[in-house]
Design a protein around this motif. Structure first.
Motif, PDB file in Angstrom:
ATOM      1  N   SER A  32     -32.389   7.428 -54.058  1.00 33.02           N
ATOM      2  CA  SER A  32     -32.330   6.322 -53.102  1.00 33.02           C
ATOM      3  C   SER A  32     -31.359   6.608 -51.969  1.00 33.02           C
ATOM      4  O   SER A  32     -30.496   7.491 -52.073  1.00 33.02           O
ATOM      5  CB  SER A  32     -31.975   5.008 -53.796  1.00 33.02           C
ATOM      6  N   LEU A  33     -31.533   5.858 -50.906  1.00 39.41           N
ATOM      7  CA  LEU A  33     -30.656   5.948 -49.738  1.00 39.41           C
ATOM      8  C   LEU A  33     -30.050   4.570 -49.498  1.00 39.41           C
ATOM      9  O   LEU A  33     -30.723   3.552 -49.674  1.00 39.41           O
ATOM     10  CB  LEU A  33     -31.471   6.364 -48.498  1.00 39.41           C
ATOM     11  N   GLN A  34     -28.788   4.574 -49.074  1.00 43.94           N
ATOM     12  CA  GLN A  34     -28.137   3.311 -48.692  1.00 43.94           C
ATOM     13  C   GLN A  34     -27.726   3.413 -47.217  1.00 43.94           C
ATOM     14  O   GLN A  34     -26.656   3.924 -46.902  1.00 43.94           O
ATOM     15  CB  GLN A  34     -26.909   3.048 -49.578  1.00 43.94           C
ATOM     16  N   GLN A  60     -20.405   8.891 -47.781  1.00 42.18           N
ATOM     17  CA  GLN A  60     -20.448   9.320 -46.371  1.00 42.18           C
ATOM     18  C   GLN A  60     -20.624  10.822 -46.333  1.00 42.18           C
ATOM     19  O   GLN A  60     -20.329  11.505 -47.312  1.00 42.18           O
ATOM     20  CB  GLN A  60     -19.097   9.008 -45.694  1.00 42.18           C
ATOM     21  N   THR A  61     -21.000  11.367 -45.191  1.00 42.99           N
ATOM     22  CA  THR A  61     -20.981  12.826 -45.059  1.00 42.99           C
ATOM     23  C   THR A  61     -19.511  13.249 -44.994  1.00 42.99           C
ATOM     24  O   THR A  61     -18.686  12.552 -44.398  1.00 42.99           O
ATOM     25  CB  THR A  61     -21.715  13.288 -43.794  1.00 42.99           C
ATOM     26  N   PRO A  62     -19.162  14.364 -45.629  1.00 41.76           N
ATOM     27  CA  PRO A  62     -17.748  14.765 -45.682  1.00 41.76           C
ATOM     28  C   PRO A  62     -17.169  15.107 -44.311  1.00 41.76           C
ATOM     29  O   PRO A  62     -17.908  15.450 -43.388  1.00 41.76           O
ATOM     30  CB  PRO A  62     -17.779  16.017 -46.566  1.00 41.76           C
ATOM     31  N   ASP A  63     -15.835  14.982 -44.220  1.00 39.86           N
ATOM     32  CA  ASP A  63     -15.134  15.333 -42.972  1.00 39.86           C
ATOM     33  C   ASP A  63     -15.218  16.834 -42.699  1.00 39.86           C
ATOM     34  O   ASP A  63     -15.241  17.265 -41.548  1.00 39.86           O
ATOM     35  CB  ASP A  63     -13.641  14.969 -43.083  1.00 39.86           C
ATOM     36  N   ASP A  64     -15.219  17.625 -43.777  1.00 40.91           N
ATOM     37  CA  ASP A  64     -15.275  19.082 -43.571  1.00 40.91           C
ATOM     38  C   ASP A  64     -16.748  19.526 -43.563  1.00 40.91           C
ATOM     39  O   ASP A  64     -17.646  18.701 -43.476  1.00 40.91           O
ATOM     40  CB  ASP A  64     -14.467  19.802 -44.659  1.00 40.91           C
ATOM     41  N   HIS A 106     -26.467   9.061 -44.640  1.00 39.04           N
ATOM     42  CA  HIS A 106     -26.883  10.452 -44.434  1.00 39.04           C
ATOM     43  C   HIS A 106     -28.134  10.480 -43.540  1.00 39.04           C
ATOM     44  O   HIS A 106     -29.014   9.624 -43.678  1.00 39.04           O
ATOM     45  CB  HIS A 106     -27.186  11.126 -45.777  1.00 39.04           C
ATOM     46  N   SER A 107     -28.185  11.478 -42.655  1.00 36.13           N
ATOM     47  CA  SER A 107     -29.310  11.603 -41.726  1.00 36.13           C
ATOM     48  C   SER A 107     -30.553  12.121 -42.441  1.00 36.13           C
ATOM     49  O   SER A 107     -30.464  12.690 -43.541  1.00 36.13           O
ATOM     50  CB  SER A 107     -28.940  12.594 -40.619  1.00 36.13           C
TER      51      SER A 107
END
Ligand SMILES: NC(=O)c1ccc[n+]([C@@H]2O[C@H](COP(=O)([O-])OP(=O)(O)OC[C@H]3O[C@@H](n4cnc5c(N)ncnc54)[C@H](OP(=O)(O)O)[C@@H]3O)[C@@H](O)[C@H]2O)c1
Length: 326
Positions: free
Chosen positions: A178-180, A130-134, A162-163
């Motif tokens: 790769s992207l998931q 995931q993208t990090p919280d910070d 991720h965008s």
């Protein structure tokens, strides 16, 4: 059994079009699926591999390490083991409190822990969950991922959730193998990211292609109402709001499935595989017979008529979100 394979982006891996998703194998935790038997998880994974599925997707956070341990148990003694894909970037403390962190030092700690739990010498695809919280910039953690690849701890590197903007930034540092993304008939919102991958030589392995079971034909309003308290789907907007439209869309897959002599589950997965740019679909199963249900998607080619009929059902039911057609 030999299933058709395709290259995962520009990597040297040829993957079957369906891979086994081991989230539910994590058992009981904040995002568990209700009661899950370890033996059944192991049998389901082994069955998928025996049937020719050549990759498994898991994550450190699934069951706080438990899913990776179950994958290791399932693969024990299998000489020609399938590719093992896992993820970092969701860490937990002693109380099981999860946070999204992807810093160089946490990723390095995580990769060692995953290698140990999975009992493999190298992770075939390592993904940031995931993208990090910070505000840790993607360039910073992607640099670390690229180093792990150079060092041979992992074979390929990927991003999940991720965008396109972040993918673009990462690509400036090192190639995104790769992207998931999430992708199903109900959640079509990542079409722009899939398109970015197609233009940039990145593989795409989509997750929750049956919208976590909703598109299989095995759901009804009664079943949703009686899901166990500890099944995360009780809290999911797709299983609460818009449920009637989602179930109507699942129903509309039945005639297509009957024409091909397969299950609705297989049609739902095959629909994601027909989307341009999608390399493979990560499909979950809790028991071996569920694998048999979706396995035909690995080689099922939906016709233009099938796709047209499904698109019409999307429009008619108003189910889901995102573009209807590629
Ligand atoms: N990167 C991420 O953030 C992320 C997020 C989600 C998932 N994933 C990955 O993607 C994988 C797949 O996603 P998912 O498990 O959410 O969704 P899915 O593959 O769309 O659905 C799997 C669920 O559908 C039901 N099912 C499976 N086969 C069936 C069949 N033949 N007939 C009827 N029901 C069947 C099972 O649950 P029941 O029997 O309980 O209904 C199963 O757990 C995960 O395991 C994980 O590896 C990644």
């Amino acid at each position: 059994m030999t299933l058709p394979t395709v290259h995962l982006g520009t990597t040297d891996m040829e993957i079957t079009r369906v891979g086994f998703g081991a989230w539910a194998a994590g058992g009981s935790w904040e995002y568990g699926w209700g009661p899950q038997n370890d033996e059944e998880s192991i049998t389901a994974i082994r069955h998928a591999v025996e049937e020719g599925v050549n990759w498994i997707d898991t994550a450190a956070v699934y069951g706080l390490g438990h899913s990776e341990e179950i994958v290791a148990q399932a693969l024990k003694g299998i000489a020609d083991r399938p590719y093992v894909f896992t993820k970092c970037g969701m860490i937990w403390d002693d109380d099981g409190e999860i946070s999204r962190v992807a810093r160089p030092e946490t990723i390095r700690r995580e990769v060692e822990a995953s290698l140990r739990r999975l009992k493999v010498e190298r992770i075939d695809l390592y993904q940031v969950h995931q993208t990090p919280d910070d505000d840790t910039p993607v360039e910073m953690y992607w640099e670390t991922m690229a180093e792990l690849k150079q060092e041979g701890k992992v074979r390929a590197i990927g991003l999940s959730n991720h965008s396109a903007l972040r993918l673009e930034k990462a690509e400036q540092v090192a190639h995104v193998d790769s992207l998931q993304p999430p992708f199903s008939l109900i959640d079509r919102t990542c079409a722009p990211e899939i398109d970015w991958c197609a233009r940039n030589g990145a593989g795409v392995i989509v997750y929750s292609p049956m919208q976590s079971g909703l598109l299989t034909g095995a759901f009804s309003r009664q079943r949703v109402d009686s899901l166990p308290e500890d099944d995360w789907r009780r809290r999911s907007p797709d299983f609460t709001g818009g449920l009637d439209a989602n179930l109507a869309l699942a129903d509309a897959l039945r005639p297509v499935a009957e024409r091909h002599g397969v299950s609705q589950a297989a049609v739902a997965v095959a629909w994601t595989l027909a989307w341009p740019g999608v390399t493979g679909a990560i499909v979950g199963a809790r028991r071996p017979d569920q694998v048999d249900g979706w396995l035909p998607a690995a080689s099922l080619e939906l016709t233009p008529e099938d796709l047209g009929e499904i698109a019409a059902a999307v429009e008619r039911t108003g189910a889901g979100r995102g573009p209807e057609h590629p």
